[in-house]
Design a protein around this motif. Structure first.
Motif: not given
Length: 258
Positions: A181-188, A212-217, A230-238
């Motif tokens: 379950x670890x990710x940057x999102x958890x730390x953020x 991925x998780x960070x951009x989604x959060x 593979x990251x692009x679908x998780x972004x609001x802006x490129x």
């Protein structure tokens, strides 16, 4: 939306392919701080890998080791070690397959195979010193993350055998290993909670699979122009590439700088 905090990945985001900070990115960080918005590093790297960069940019808060170790202005906010039982299984499996491991603690990192070509190649790509040699380092120190050195066609065996661990490839020879379950999102999220902020208050920049998780959060997730597809679908802006004003252009889009 008036954003209050911005999280930046390092490799491919703040650093270009030569592991240098583009001048426009450094200037954008200074402008961000002048506007009273907090810049925070959010990386898979350990703190001892990016200390010079943080000092160069004047950033004193970070989410490191893919969310496992978080510090805000010198104060520890969050820590997550890999459980010993999971480490034991990983070590046993890797040793049986001849795959080198690099164990990352809070202050140092060590490998279980001296002068291993794959370790040299992966760590050298980060432009940092090579790890020390200590096969038993994981037994005596809290381990936040491990580098597993194997090729792509060999990784599925680990994924199937060790379901409580997560494997994220960042190099042809290496993957990050962290709790499932670890990710940057958890730390953020831990840092946002400590600051009494919400994800909607935050912007994040990234380019890799561990973003991925960070951009989604966050309220606004920005992918670099040089991102893994593979990251692009998780972004609001490129935004544009790291060496084409990507950080600055993204911050302007977010309304954080002019």
């Amino acid at each position: 939306m008036a954003y209050k905090i911005v999280f930046f990945d390092i490799d491919g985001t703040l650093l270009d392919e030569e592991k240098q900070v583009p001048q426009d990115a450094a200037e954008a960080i200074r402008a961000l701080k002048a506007n009273g918005i907090e810049p925070v590093i959010a990386t898979g790297r350990a703190p001892y890998f990016f200390k010079p960069l943080a000092e160069q940019l004047g950033i004193d808060s970070f989410v490191s080791l893919n969310g496992a170790y978080v510090v805000y202005k010198g104060k520890e906010v969050h820590q997550r070690h890999i459980p010993m039982t999971d480490l034991e299984q990983l070590v046993r499996l890797a040793e049986g397959r001849g795959h080198a491991l690099v164990f990352q603690g809070k202050e140092s990192f060590h490998t279980n195979q001296a002068e291993h070509a794959a370790v040299f190649a992966s760590v050298n790509s980060l432009k940092v010193d090579q790890p020390g040699y200590n096969p038993d380092f994981w037994r005596s120190e809290g381990i936040y993350q491990v580098f597993l050195h194997c090729e792509r066609h060999e990784e599925q065996g680990y994924i199937e055998t060790l379901p409580d661990l997560r494997f994220i490839r960042w190099h042809a020879n290496a993957m990050d290993v962290l709790p499932r379950t670890g990710s940057k999102a958890e730390g953020i999220q831990a840092l946002l909670d400590a600051l009494r902020l919400t994800p909607a208050d935050a912007v994040a920049f990234g380019d890799g699979l561990n973003d991925k998780e960070m951009l989604k959060l966050v309220g606004l997730g920005i992918a670099m122009g040089n991102s893994n597809e593979e990251l692009l679908p998780f972004a609001d802006y490129v935004t544009s590439n790291v060496d084409e004003g990507g950080v600055r252009n993204g911050l302007v889009y977010a309304g954080c700088i002019a």
